[in-house]
Design a protein around this motif. Structure first.
Motif, PDB file in Angstrom:
ATOM      1  N   GLN A   1       0.841  -1.198   0.000  1.00 46.35           N
ATOM      2  CA  GLN A   1       0.000   0.000   0.000  1.00 46.35           C
ATOM      3  C   GLN A   1       0.878   1.251   0.000  1.00 46.35           C
ATOM      4  O   GLN A   1       1.902   1.295   0.678  1.00 46.35           O
ATOM      5  CB  GLN A   1      -0.912   0.013   1.234  1.00 46.35           C
ATOM      6  N   ALA A   2       0.469   2.258  -0.733  1.00 44.41           N
ATOM      7  CA  ALA A   2       1.240   3.498  -0.852  1.00 44.41           C
ATOM      8  C   ALA A   2       1.069   4.353   0.401  1.00 44.41           C
ATOM      9  O   ALA A   2       0.390   5.372   0.391  1.00 44.41           O
ATOM     10  CB  ALA A   2       0.824   4.271  -2.090  1.00 44.41           C
ATOM     11  N   THR A   3       1.697   3.929   1.477  1.00 46.07           N
ATOM     12  CA  THR A   3       1.663   4.697   2.716  1.00 46.07           C
ATOM     13  C   THR A   3       2.787   5.735   2.682  1.00 46.07           C
ATOM     14  O   THR A   3       3.742   5.607   1.903  1.00 46.07           O
ATOM     15  CB  THR A   3       1.877   3.771   3.930  1.00 46.07           C
ATOM     16  N   PRO A   4       2.699   6.766   3.512  1.00 41.89           N
ATOM     17  CA  PRO A   4       3.802   7.735   3.561  1.00 41.89           C
ATOM     18  C   PRO A   4       5.148   7.073   3.892  1.00 41.89           C
ATOM     19  O   PRO A   4       6.177   7.457   3.336  1.00 41.89           O
ATOM     20  CB  PRO A   4       3.373   8.710   4.660  1.00 41.89           C
ATOM     21  N   ALA A   5       5.140   6.081   4.758  1.00 39.00           N
ATOM     22  CA  ALA A   5       6.393   5.407   5.118  1.00 39.00           C
ATOM     23  C   ALA A   5       6.964   4.646   3.916  1.00 39.00           C
ATOM     24  O   ALA A   5       8.173   4.694   3.659  1.00 39.00           O
ATOM     25  CB  ALA A   5       6.167   4.450   6.295  1.00 39.00           C
ATOM     26  N   LEU A   6       6.104   3.943   3.164  1.00 48.05           N
ATOM     27  CA  LEU A   6       6.576   3.204   2.000  1.00 48.05           C
ATOM     28  C   LEU A   6       7.059   4.167   0.920  1.00 48.05           C
ATOM     29  O   LEU A   6       8.104   3.947   0.294  1.00 48.05           O
ATOM     30  CB  LEU A   6       5.481   2.286   1.451  1.00 48.05           C
ATOM     31  N   THR A   7       6.307   5.238   0.713  1.00 43.86           N
ATOM     32  CA  THR A   7       6.701   6.239  -0.282  1.00 43.86           C
ATOM     33  C   THR A   7       8.070   6.821   0.067  1.00 43.86           C
ATOM     34  O   THR A   7       8.927   6.993  -0.805  1.00 43.86           O
ATOM     35  CB  THR A   7       5.639   7.353  -0.376  1.00 43.86           C
ATOM     36  N   ALA A   8       8.305   7.103   1.336  1.00 51.52           N
ATOM     37  CA  ALA A   8       9.600   7.647   1.771  1.00 51.52           C
ATOM     38  C   ALA A   8      10.710   6.611   1.600  1.00 51.52           C
ATOM     39  O   ALA A   8      11.814   6.942   1.159  1.00 51.52           O
ATOM     40  CB  ALA A   8       9.516   8.111   3.217  1.00 51.52           C
ATOM     41  N   CYS A   9      10.383   5.363   1.930  1.00 49.36           N
ATOM     42  CA  CYS A   9      11.395   4.301   1.806  1.00 49.36           C
ATOM     43  C   CYS A   9      11.819   4.095   0.349  1.00 49.36           C
ATOM     44  O   CYS A   9      12.995   3.853   0.072  1.00 49.36           O
ATOM     45  CB  CYS A   9      10.832   2.995   2.381  1.00 49.36           C
ATOM     46  N   LEU A  10      10.860   4.202  -0.570  1.00 46.91           N
ATOM     47  CA  LEU A  10      11.142   3.959  -1.991  1.00 46.91           C
ATOM     48  C   LEU A  10      11.778   5.160  -2.706  1.00 46.91           C
ATOM     49  O   LEU A  10      12.115   5.067  -3.893  1.00 46.91           O
ATOM     50  CB  LEU A  10       9.850   3.557  -2.718  1.00 46.91           C
ATOM     51  N   GLN A  11      11.954   6.273  -2.004  1.00 51.74           N
ATOM     52  CA  GLN A  11      12.464   7.496  -2.627  1.00 51.74           C
ATOM     53  C   GLN A  11      13.751   7.286  -3.443  1.00 51.74           C
ATOM     54  O   GLN A  11      13.850   7.783  -4.559  1.00 51.74           O
ATOM     55  CB  GLN A  11      12.670   8.585  -1.577  1.00 51.74           C
ATOM     56  N   PRO A  12      14.754   6.557  -2.968  1.00 51.28           N
ATOM     57  CA  PRO A  12      15.984   6.408  -3.768  1.00 51.28           C
ATOM     58  C   PRO A  12      15.755   5.765  -5.141  1.00 51.28           C
ATOM     59  O   PRO A  12      16.564   5.960  -6.056  1.00 51.28           O
ATOM     60  CB  PRO A  12      16.877   5.521  -2.890  1.00 51.28           C
ATOM     61  N   ASN A  13      14.664   5.026  -5.300  1.00 49.03           N
ATOM     62  CA  ASN A  13      14.383   4.400  -6.593  1.00 49.03           C
ATOM     63  C   ASN A  13      13.890   5.417  -7.624  1.00 49.03           C
ATOM     64  O   ASN A  13      14.025   5.175  -8.826  1.00 49.03           O
ATOM     65  CB  ASN A  13      13.348   3.278  -6.435  1.00 49.03           C
ATOM     66  N   ARG A  14      13.332   6.521  -7.161  1.00 50.11           N
ATOM     67  CA  ARG A  14      12.843   7.567  -8.067  1.00 50.11           C
ATOM     68  C   ARG A  14      14.019   8.494  -8.370  1.00 50.11           C
ATOM     69  O   ARG A  14      14.400   9.323  -7.551  1.00 50.11           O
ATOM     70  CB  ARG A  14      11.691   8.327  -7.407  1.00 50.11           C
ATOM     71  N   ARG A  15      14.567   8.344  -9.566  1.00 48.81           N
ATOM     72  CA  ARG A  15      15.801   9.066  -9.887  1.00 48.81           C
ATOM     73  C   ARG A  15      15.956   9.211 -11.393  1.00 48.81           C
ATOM     74  O   ARG A  15      15.286   8.551 -12.165  1.00 48.81           O
ATOM     75  CB  ARG A  15      17.010   8.318  -9.325  1.00 48.81           C
ATOM     76  N   VAL A  16      16.908  10.061 -11.758  1.00 47.34           N
ATOM     77  CA  VAL A  16      17.352  10.176 -13.152  1.00 47.34           C
ATOM     78  C   VAL A  16      18.867  10.024 -13.121  1.00 47.34           C
ATOM     79  O   VAL A  16      19.556  10.715 -12.385  1.00 47.34           O
ATOM     80  CB  VAL A  16      16.945  11.519 -13.784  1.00 47.34           C
ATOM     81  N   GLU A  17      19.356   9.071 -13.894  1.00 44.98           N
ATOM     82  CA  GLU A  17      20.793   8.855 -14.002  1.00 44.98           C
ATOM     83  C   GLU A  17      21.297   9.565 -15.248  1.00 44.98           C
ATOM     84  O   GLU A  17      20.737   9.412 -16.333  1.00 44.98           O
ATOM     85  CB  GLU A  17      21.112   7.364 -14.052  1.00 44.98           C
ATOM     86  N   VAL A  18      22.344  10.336 -15.060  1.00 44.23           N
ATOM     87  CA  VAL A  18      22.970  11.098 -16.142  1.00 44.23           C
ATOM     88  C   VAL A  18      24.332  10.466 -16.381  1.00 44.23           C
ATOM     89  O   VAL A  18      25.181  10.474 -15.483  1.00 44.23           O
ATOM     90  CB  VAL A  18      23.122  12.581 -15.760  1.00 44.23           C
TER      91      VAL A  18
END
Length: 172
Positions: A148-165
């Motif tokens: 479930q998209a809880t605030p804790a899960l969303t915060a934990c998954l933050q490093p996966n949301r990225r752009v690699e240059v």
């Protein structure tokens, strides 16, 4: 006496037949060998990871969705490309999302983020060829418990949301 005169005549003939010693002529020294060519420039490959949270509002990826911090990071990146590299051969932008949301949406969002950054870099005067790709939720950096998209899960998954240059070029 006659013998001495005969011998003297023979000696003169022999002397005239002898080769004269060579005349010494100064020859200039050969020029020094040319300097070896400089080594070819060393091409480097550098990867820079920018958090999507620093660039875009959550779950967004358009140019209008760029945060002020994101614009500042792109200003820094464009400046760094100009100052740290004497030549930039190519730039590859790859967007990623977390696992929340559907695969189709994540693939589209990750590509949209990469395309938005490309447009921003071009607007800042970057002239190197830029390629873009979206990988969606592939290659996660962290694994987190929960579905479930809880605030804790969303915060934990933050490093996966990225752009690699990935920058390929010659450093100064």
């Amino acid at each position: 006496m006659q013998i001495a005169e005969d011998r003297l005549g023979e000696a003169r003939q022999l002397a005239e037949a002898c080769v004269k010693p060579p005349v010494m002529v100064a020859v200039p020294a050969p020029p020094p060998p040319p300097a070896p060519p400089p080594p070819p420039p060393r091409v480097v490959r550098e990867k820079i990871v920018i958090s999507a949270a620093a660039l875009f509002r959550f779950s967004r990826g358009g140019r209008a969705d760029l945060l002020d911090d994101g614009r500042a990071k792109l200003d820094e990146l464009a400046s760094r490309l100009g100052s740290a590299y004497s030549r930039v051969d190519e730039i590859a932008l790859t967007g990623y999302t977390d696992r929340l949301g559907g695969d189709t949406r994540n693939a589209r969002l990750s590509l949209q983020r990469a395309e938005s950054i490309k447009a921003e870099l071009l607007a800042r005067g970057v002239t190197a060829p830029i390629t873009t790709a979206g990988r969606g939720a592939a290659q996660p950096v962290v694994q987190c418990e929960g579905k479930q998209a809880t605030p804790a899960l969303t915060a934990c998954l933050q490093p996966n949301r990225r752009v690699e240059v990935e920058v390929v070029g010659v450093r100064r």
